[in-house]
Design an enzyme around this catalytic site. Structure first.
Site, short mmCIF file in Angstrom:
data_model
loop_
_atom_site.label_atom_id
_atom_site.label_comp_id
_atom_site.label_asym_id
_atom_site.label_seq_id
_atom_site.Cartn_x
_atom_site.Cartn_y
_atom_site.Cartn_z
N LYS A 111 0.49 -1.32 0.09
CA LYS A 111 0.27 0.17 -0.48
C LYS A 111 0.99 1.40 -0.18
CE LYS A 111 -4.60 -1.64 2.00
NZ LYS A 111 -5.49 -1.81 2.87
N LYS A 194 -3.56 -9.62 -7.52
CA LYS A 194 -5.18 -10.00 -7.46
C LYS A 194 -6.28 -8.66 -7.71
CE LYS A 194 -5.34 -7.69 -3.47
NZ LYS A 194 -5.46 -7.23 -1.59
N LYS A 197 -10.17 -3.60 -5.30
CA LYS A 197 -10.78 -2.20 -5.50
C LYS A 197 -9.79 -0.94 -5.95
CE LYS A 197 -13.40 -3.23 -1.33
NZ LYS A 197 -13.02 -2.99 0.02
P1 TYM Z 1 -10.99 -5.11 2.13
O1 TYM Z 1 -12.06 -4.79 2.99
O2 TYM Z 1 -9.76 -5.48 1.34
O3 TYM Z 1 -11.87 -6.88 1.69
C1 TYM Z 1 -12.57 -7.97 2.29
C2 TYM Z 1 -12.42 -9.09 2.05
O4 TYM Z 1 -12.48 -9.99 0.85
C3 TYM Z 1 -10.58 -10.43 0.54
N1 TYM Z 1 -10.36 -9.93 -0.81
C4 TYM Z 1 -10.17 -11.69 -1.60
N2 TYM Z 1 -10.15 -12.24 -1.80
C5 TYM Z 1 -10.26 -13.37 -2.59
N3 TYM Z 1 -9.71 -12.56 -4.24
C6 TYM Z 1 -9.31 -11.35 -3.76
N4 TYM Z 1 -9.13 -11.24 -5.03
C7 TYM Z 1 -9.77 -10.63 -2.38
N5 TYM Z 1 -9.49 -9.24 -2.34
C8 TYM Z 1 -9.97 -9.34 -1.00
C9 TYM Z 1 -9.92 -9.97 2.15
O5 TYM Z 1 -9.56 -11.11 1.75
C10 TYM Z 1 -11.28 -9.65 2.97
O6 TYM Z 1 -11.62 -10.98 3.18
N6 TYM Z 1 -8.01 -5.82 6.34
C11 TYM Z 1 -9.47 -6.39 5.78
C12 TYM Z 1 -10.28 -5.92 6.66
C13 TYM Z 1 -10.38 -6.00 8.20
C14 TYM Z 1 -11.02 -7.34 9.00
C15 TYM Z 1 -10.41 -6.69 10.30
C16 TYM Z 1 -10.87 -8.32 8.67
C17 TYM Z 1 -10.36 -5.24 9.21
N7 TYM Z 1 -10.28 -6.18 10.31
C18 TYM Z 1 -10.45 -8.52 11.07
C19 TYM Z 1 -11.40 -9.94 8.98
C20 TYM Z 1 -11.31 -9.91 10.55
C21 TYM Z 1 -9.52 -5.89 4.19
O7 TYM Z 1 -8.68 -4.95 4.12
O8 TYM Z 1 -9.87 -6.63 3.81
#
Ligand code: TYM
Length: 328
Positions: A111, A194, A197
């Site tokens: 990032k 991957k 967004k």
């Molecule tokens: P975030 O908001 O980026 O994404 C949400 C979930 O989507 C999954 N994901 C993917 N899975 C497969 N292929 C992809 N290309 C892909 N892009 C995103 C992510 O693995 C995620 O599960 N840090 C986390 C948010 C968070 C969180 C937490 C998650 C904050 N606190 C506590 C679990 C537990 C995040 O930015 O996810």
């Protein structure tokens, strides 16, 4: 009963990677397990600078979470900023993780590389400590996430174990749960990255609300590999393997088995596109209904946040007590 917690940031719209990697798993376990799912707006502050954006994206994300099938009767869906215990425990977690551990986080490195020349907040660096708080506040046993979050769950485990070692057995040590197919959905224009967004172009990213025509077009234009054979090998054939993975996740089959059914790229692209359209159509219809009643969405989130606070405040009190802070 197994406790499940997972969260998603309200940054941009939800995409197919989020759904296949994580959200779909949130729905599948909700009737057997005690599930908590957060819209983590405070995490999104690490990359959001404009005023007035997060409230709206939070509401849209809530509509999407209910549209994919989370049942407010059994699933606790809450907004992170409505549960102040997250930031309170976040500080304790920051004091339980080291600078060196945070420096090794690949998401932080990725990032900051993407934001070169832009403002890089300290929050982007300490982000995993707040994420650890999100998880341990709910005594979560399982955390259903995509592959890219594995390192963040690992560091959460390390923090919880360290806390327990210092202050006595207080926190539940969680485990990451990833799906067999779809744990890492790749960008259709760049199958070695991957789906995200923040991808450079949206041609490689299928959004949950994309119309059927754009979905078919994005699959048709998906980057494939230089020869024309169809087989599953992520290293040698990243483009085709990514399409097979998506089709496998959408149809509950295995990528290797699907590969034997195709000899050309064209039909594979068409079938993957059709399977995704069929999977998303009912979700899109429910989303359109739900987003029309923002007052009801707000109500559901308040109910969820109240339920979440009951659990979170008990854990925070347990943590303060274990440390031995002077009771208020
Ligand atoms: P975030 O908001 O980026 O994404 C949400 C979930 O989507 C999954 N994901 C993917 N899975 C497969 N292929 C992809 N290309 C892909 N892009 C995103 C992510 O693995 C995620 O599960 N840090 C986390 C948010 C968070 C969180 C937490 C998650 C904050 N606190 C506590 C679990 C537990 C995040 O930015 O996810």
């Amino acid at each position: 009963m197994t406790r499940v917690l997972s969260c998603i940031q309200p940054t941009g719209d939800v995409h197919l990677g989020n759904y296949l990697g994580a959200l779909r798993n949130w729905v599948s376990g909700q009737h057997e397990k005690d599930v908590f799912h957060g819209i983590v707006d405070l995490h999104a502050l690490t990359v959001t600078e404009q005023p007035g954006v997060l409230g709206e994206t939070t509401l849209k994300l809530a509509a999407m979470l209910f549209a994919i099938g989370l049942d407010p009767e059994v699933a606790t869906v809450f907004v992170q900023s409505h549960v102040p215990e997250h930031t309170q425990l976040g500080w304790v977690m920051e004091c339980t993780v080291s600078y060196g551990e945070l420096s090794r986080m690949t998401q932080f490195k990725d990032k900051t590389a993407k934001r070169e020349g832009h403002f890089i907040s300290a929050g982007l660096f300490t982000y995993p400590a707040l994420q650890a708080a999100d998880i341990v506040l709910y005594d979560a046993n399982e955390v259903p996430v995509g592959d890219d979050q594995r390192q963040h769950i690992e560091i959460t485990r390390d923090i919880a174990i360290r806390f327990n070692h210092r202050f006595g057995d207080t926190l539940v040590v969680p485990e990451a749960v990833t799906p067999k197919a779809g744990a890492r959905v790749m960008d259709l224009q760049d199958p070695t990255s991957k789906m995200s967004k923040s991808s450079e172009s949206d041609a490689g990213c299928i959004m949950m609300l994309d119309d059927p025509k754009s979905i078919a077009k994005k699959f048709k234009r998906a980057v494939t590999d230089s020869d024309s054979e169809v087989y599953y090998d992520v290293k040698a054939k990243p483009g085709v393997s990514s399409l097979l993975d998506i089709l496998a996740a959408a149809t509950d089959s295995s990528a290797e088995a699907l590969a034997t059914q195709y000899t050309q790229y064209g039909p594979l692209k068409a079938d993957a596109g059709e399977a995704i359209v069929a999977m998303l159509e009912p979700i899109q219809a429910r989303y359109r209904e739900l987003i029309g009643d923002k007052a009801e969405l707000g109500r559901l989130l308040r109910v969820g946040s109240d339920r979440a606070r009951t659990v979170a405040s008990a854990t925070l009190a347990r943590v303060y007590d274990a440390i031995g802070l002077l009771p208020a």
